[in-house]
Structures are given as C-alpha cells and as structure tokens.
Design an enzyme around this catalytic site. Structure first.
Site, short mmCIF file in Angstrom:
data_model
loop_
_atom_site.label_atom_id
_atom_site.label_comp_id
_atom_site.label_asym_id
_atom_site.label_seq_id
_atom_site.Cartn_x
_atom_site.Cartn_y
_atom_site.Cartn_z
N SER A 129 -23.34 -33.30 14.58
CA SER A 129 -23.74 -33.00 15.96
C SER A 129 -23.55 -34.25 16.78
CB SER A 129 -25.21 -32.57 16.01
OG SER A 129 -25.61 -32.25 17.32
N ARG A 387 -16.89 -29.63 13.70
CA ARG A 387 -17.70 -28.43 13.44
C ARG A 387 -17.64 -27.54 14.67
NH1 ARG A 387 -19.79 -24.36 11.65
NH2 ARG A 387 -21.70 -24.21 10.40
N THR A 423 -30.09 -28.33 18.95
CA THR A 423 -31.01 -28.71 17.88
C THR A 423 -32.45 -28.35 18.24
OG1 THR A 423 -29.56 -30.55 17.28
CG2 THR A 423 -31.78 -30.59 16.39
N CYS A 594 -6.59 -26.67 13.64
CA CYS A 594 -7.40 -27.07 12.49
C CYS A 594 -7.57 -28.59 12.48
CB CYS A 594 -6.76 -26.61 11.19
SG CYS A 594 -7.64 -27.20 9.72
N CYS A 617 -10.40 -28.93 3.62
CA CYS A 617 -11.33 -28.26 4.54
C CYS A 617 -12.61 -29.07 4.74
CB CYS A 617 -11.66 -26.87 4.00
SG CYS A 617 -12.76 -25.90 5.04
N CYS A 620 -15.50 -26.62 9.15
CA CYS A 620 -15.79 -26.48 10.58
C CYS A 620 -15.86 -25.02 10.99
CB CYS A 620 -14.76 -27.24 11.41
SG CYS A 620 -13.14 -26.44 11.51
N CYS A 623 -11.03 -21.89 11.74
CA CYS A 623 -9.95 -20.96 11.39
C CYS A 623 -10.41 -19.51 11.37
CB CYS A 623 -9.35 -21.35 10.03
SG CYS A 623 -10.52 -21.34 8.66
#
Length: 648
Positions: A129, A387, A423, A594, A617, A620, A623
C-alpha cells in the site's frame, strides 16, 4: 470434548506438517529488511512414496461439519480442523476482526477459537500500500497503538505527515494547487506515513498475544459448501507436492479442511475465494461492476541531507494525462518516511482505453520529471511491488454476508478513491464484523469449539446480517457515499470535468446530489482496439533512476516452486482468446500491463504462442481483471509463494 493446550498443539503440529519451505535464496536488500529472517519457518515434508495419481480440481465431499473428508478413489483424505471463526487473509481487515473478537472474549469471559490462514510466507509479505495512514479506525480498535508500535523491534517508524502538497505536472514543469482549493479528502492532517506490511506484522503479534491462531504459508484454495449449496462450512488449503503435469510428487500432501461456524473472507482486492462467493450467492445483484486501479510502488533509501520527514506529495497530469479531456484515471504519490525512506508510486485506473499503455514504464518515466527525480538523488531503490485496488466505491459494494460467512475489507471494496485510502475502512469493517460474529456466536447456549473441541452439528448455519447493517450505519458508508460519483465522472467526461465535479462534490454536494453517474463496463471491456491508437515509445532505463522490469522484479523477492501447476489458468471456454482476440485486435496488452513480465508471446515459426511465466507473478491480480474477455482465472499457488515484501 474440552479443548486443551494439547489440542491446540496438535493443530499447530498439523499445520507445520503440511507447510512448504520458502525459498532459501531470499536475501534482504536493505538494513530495514531484518524481518526477512522470519521467512525461515520450520517445515516438514513427507518422504514416503505416494502412488502416482492425477489430482482433479474438485473431488466429492461428504459433509459432516466436523469429520468430513474429501475422498477420491485416487487421492488421500484431507485432515480437518474446527474453529469458531476462520479468517482468510492476514491483512488489516482480517487482523482487526480477529483482534476485536478476542477483545470481546476477554471482556466477557467467553471463549471462541479464532484462526487466520494467510497465503504469504509470513504476515505482511503480500501486503502493499502507499501508505498515508488515517488512524481513525485503529484508534477505535487499539487506542494505545502508537506507543505500543513504537516499542516493537525491527519496525520502520510511523512518521507524522508534516508537509502536504499537490502538483499538476506537464512534461517539464508543474503547478502547485493551493491547499484551500483541495477537497478535504486530500488533506492529511493527523495522518502518518507508514509501511502497511510492517503494521500488519505488528497487528499479527497483537492478535497472537490475545490467543488468535495464525497460520502463514497456507493458501485457501477451495470454499467448502453445504450439501445443498445454500451456505458454507469453511475453506480448504491447497494441496502441495503436485507436479506441473498434475501427478503427485513424493512430497505430496493433501490440503487441510478448516471448518468454522463463521468464515470471514479478507483476501484483499480480487480475492479468488471472495470472487467465487460473489458469483455463487449472487452478491453483486443490483450493483455496478467493480472497477480497479493498478498500483506500482518502489521504496528508496536516500541520503539524510535529501530527506524531508513527513513530506507527502500527490500529482495529476503527465505522464498519464496530457490533455484536459484525457480519460485515463490515475496519478502518483511520493512520501518521505523515517528514517530515510522515499515511498513512490503510480496508480492507474484499469478502465483505461489505450492498449499500448504500459503502467510500469509510465511509472519509470514519471521519475525522470525535474520536480520528481530530485527526491531520488544519491539514493538506492531497495524494494518493488504492485497490487490492484478497488476503485468502484459505494456503487460497487456487494452484499456483504451469506450463510456461514462474510466479506471484509478490500475483498468487498471499501477504498475511497479520492482519498486514495482504504486501510481505515478495511479495519473498521473488521471491527464491525468481529462484533457481529461474537454476538451471534455467543448469544445462545451452544458450546463453542474452544470449549468442546468440535462444531455442534445441530447448530444451524446462520448469516451475520447485523454486520452489514452496522457498517451501513457507520462512517464508512457515509464517507464512500459522499464521493460515490467521482471516479465515474473522470471516466465519463475526462480530467478537467472530473476535477470540477470532484470539487463540487467535496465542497457543495457532499453526497446530497440525487443522481448517480453509472459505470456499466468491466475494465476489460474498456480497452480499445489497437488500430485506434498509436504505439507509445518509452525511453530506455538508465539503471540508476529507472530500471528494466526484470531487474526491479528481483526487489520483490518473488518465488514460486517451479514444479507445480500454473496458478494462472486460461479459462477452457476462452482458450482461443489470446491468439484470435488479444493479439489480433488489442496488440497483446497483457505483455504491457502486467507489472511482473508474466505474459509474453513467442514466435514459433508461423505463429505467436502465449507463454505464461507464472514464477514471476507478484499476486497483483491485474491479469484477471484487464485481460480481453477476462480469459485468465487467477488461482492460488502453493502457500508461501509469491512476493516477499518487507517494507511495503
């Protein structure tokens, strides 16, 4: 049956037996990554020969709530563990709910067993974050959290915001917006620059102190449904020790069934189990489609003479928007955190149209702007990650409960896209879920699993509807309702009209406008055909300020066992989309959006074939959202795989 210390020890031993060893090659890249030592968990793998057998994705189940096993003629039975509450995901929402339940247990003298299962190798390793943290909800949950967090070891400090600025960038210059003209949601007085991953690690310690069982390194891969499919009984963790060809290796272990009176899903944005549940129970009925943003972030160490403690800067304009009516929703952030860290990143709405847009490369060239690059002079990049985040807001929040469980935090989608914060709302959702679950599980004479060691099969599976009602009556829904049309205004009319609407909404409407600006398309449906756009020429990285993707990917510490089935799967009914649609119509946008270089097309003589580098990977989930026709099904890999974030 009374749950004893030996029973709990048995539970822990069972998980240790099934856990898979994380990569021994992981190395911290900064002196602030000392928590990386926590990755060296204790693991055991069975070495007994397992008959070679093909594992199918679904096996028949026989549902006694305590003793059910998943049987197949060619597979082992799964072990079962029972809890009062099982929480999927060790992020802020899941941890807050666990802490609140255990606080109420301590206040009332009642006992409920609570477990958290987390797919990352440790709590916080999959958390990413910005993060300028609004403490409102954490103040409610743990009033003394500032002092207690400061006393913990090996943590990056929380840094009070001291300077708050907002810039509009052109390619070579900038204009600062006066604070008085900024919407109140963009003011950060009383907020803190933090590492959310570090905060979650500390919350995990708090939860364990209160008696929460936390099991990192286990992926919840399957939702367990009642025989009539009207409710859920818990989750099962992923089988491990399966080769790429689908056969059992000699390290094969069945997953564990975690059965609970209530199961709370706090997987974060686009969680695989959460998405399945929304479809299964039609939780999105009457709601607008969820829309997402992709956040890309780096952490830098800089010389002390260039460090500005508590400095917070956001920008709009270049490179994502170059004209007043550009419809690409997004911007950048840059924060200075004690002792000498710069947290920098770009967020782009995945409803963008241009298939040639490369979010990672846009982020890299943003750093070259004269008013941006000065923050990195003499510094060193020490961490990288990405992310997705929910941006649909109020109109896209699904129904939150169903028989046997509920959705929490970003799994449901409570992010305020104007504040660029979620959050605080995630923690509040965890608090309200914890209260509702505790009240429902303790209001009658049914013995808890903590007391009897198993679930009472005569107890009905109920739905904690008071949770959704409490959240609707809280400041969370009020906050999201006030900014409910902002994102859609940008998407519908572009940058300048969107900004104008955001100002009107913040200063005048304040949620009172009687209309709704609808967002009706999935992000994948917003991509335009390649023939309507020009290919974007990006500058080459210099290796000092800007980096090629694979170099940066090493800073994410991502790791997956090579010999396992890919967790990124082309949906069978869409197997022709990559070559016939993605490549032909959209010029293969997956090779650009990506942020981990997972997807590439390799020429094999007379045709291009899609290659999925699943080992790259970083989880996130982009895709599964932006692919043409959403042709990828994102599933969980073996537990402990993925990024190993430490200061994100």
């Amino acid at each position: 049956m009374i749950a004893t210390t030996s029973t709990k020890t048995m539970y822990r031993s069972l998980f240790v037996k099934h856990q898979k060893k994380a990569s021994a090659s992981l190395r911290p890249t900064s002196r602030y990554l000392s928590a990386a030592g926590a990755l060296q968990n204790t693991h055991c793998l069975q070495s007994a020969e397992i008959p070679k057998c093909r594992i199918t994705s679904s096996l028949p189940n026989f549902y006694n709530r305590n003793t059910a096993r998943c049987f197949s003629s060619n597979a082992q039975a799964r072990e079962t563990m029972s809890f009062d509450v099982c929480i999927v995901g060790g992020g802020p929402a899941g941890l807050a709910s666990a802490i609140r339940i255990k606080q109420l247990c301590a206040e009332t003298g009642k006992n409920l067993s609570v477990c958290i299962v987390e797919k990352g190798s440790e709590i916080g390793s999959h958390i990413l974050s910005g993060n300028v943290f609004e403490p409102r909800a954490l103040d409610e949950l743990l009033p003394n959290w500032r002092e207690e967090y400061a006393e913990s070891l090996d943590r990056t400090p929380i840094t009070p915001v001291k300077t708050d600025c907002f810039l509009f960038l052109s390619e070579t210059g900038s204009v600062a917006m006066p604070q008085v003209l900024l919407p109140k949601d963009l003011h950060n007085d009383g907020n803190y620059v933090i590492s959310l991953g570090q905060l979650c690690r500390w919350l995990g310690e708090v939860a364990e102190t209160l008696g929460v069982e936390i099991y990192p390194g286990f992926s919840a891969s399957e939702v367990l449904y009642t025989e009539d499919n009207t409710g859920i009984l818990g989750v099962a963790t992923r089988d491990v020790g399966i080769g790429k060809d689908g056969t059992c290796k000699n390290t094969f272990e069945r997953g564990v069934e975690l059965r609970a009176r209530q199961t709370l899903f706090a997987e974060g944005a686009r969680g695989s189990c959460s998405e399945e549940l929304m479809s299964k129970f039609n939780l999105r009925e009457g709601k607008q489609p969820q829309t997402y943003g992709l956040g890309i972030k780096e952490v830098w160490e800089i010389p002390s003479e260039n460090f500005k403690s508590g400095f917070v800067q956001h920008t709009l304009g270049w490179p994502l928007q170059s004209a007043l009516l550009d419809k690409t929703f997004g911007g950048t952030f840059l924060y200075h955190q004690e002792p000498n860290l710069v947290l920098a990143g770009l967020v782009v709405g995945l409803d963008y149209e241009n298939p040639y847009l490369n979010p990672y490369k846009e982020f890299q060239r943003w750093k070259t702007h004269p008013d941006i690059k000065k923050h990195f002079v003499g510094g060193q990049c020490v961490a990288y990650g990405a992310r997705v985040l929910n941006e649909g807001g109020f109109h896209s929040i699904p129904k939150l409960t169903f028989p046997g469980g509920a959705l929490l935090g970003c799994a449901a989608g409570f992010l305020n896209s104007v504040k660029i914060k979620g959050t605080h709302t995630a923690i509040k959702s965890g608090i309200e879920a914890g209260k509702a679950v505790f009240n429902e599980l303790t209001r009658n004479d049914t013995s808890s699993v903590e007391e009897r060691g198993e679930i009472d099969n005569d107890e009905p599976i109920f739905e904690i509807t008071p949770y959704e009602l409490a959240l609707k009556n809280s400041w969370v829904f009020n906050e999201l309702h006030q900014v409910r049309n902002t994102h859609a205004a940008f998407q519908k009319w572009g940058l300048a009209p969107g900004l104008l609407y955001a100002g009107l909404e913040s200063f005048f409407f304040k949620g009172r406008e009687p209309w709704t600006i609808s967002h009706t398309k999935l992000d994948a449906e917003c991509t335009g055909s390649a023939d309507k756009f020009k290919e974007i020429c990006y500058p080459s990285p210099d290796g000092v300020l800007t980096f090629d993707l694979l170099t940066n990917l090493q800073r994410a510490g991502t790791y997956h066992e090579d010999d396992q089935p890919s967790h990124l799967r082309i949906k069978p009914e869409l197997e022709n989309v990559p070559k016939d649609v993605s490549m032909q119509i959209y010029a293969a946008p997956e090779t650009r959006f990506c942020p981990a270089g997972v997807y590439e097309y390799v020429n094999d003589g007379d045709k291009d074939n899609l290659v999925i580098n699943a080992q790259n990977c970083i989880h996130c989930k982009c895709c599964s959202i932006k692919m043409p026709h959403e042709y990828i099904q994102w599933t969980v890999p073996e537990g402990g795989g993925g990024p190993q974030y430490q200061v994100m």
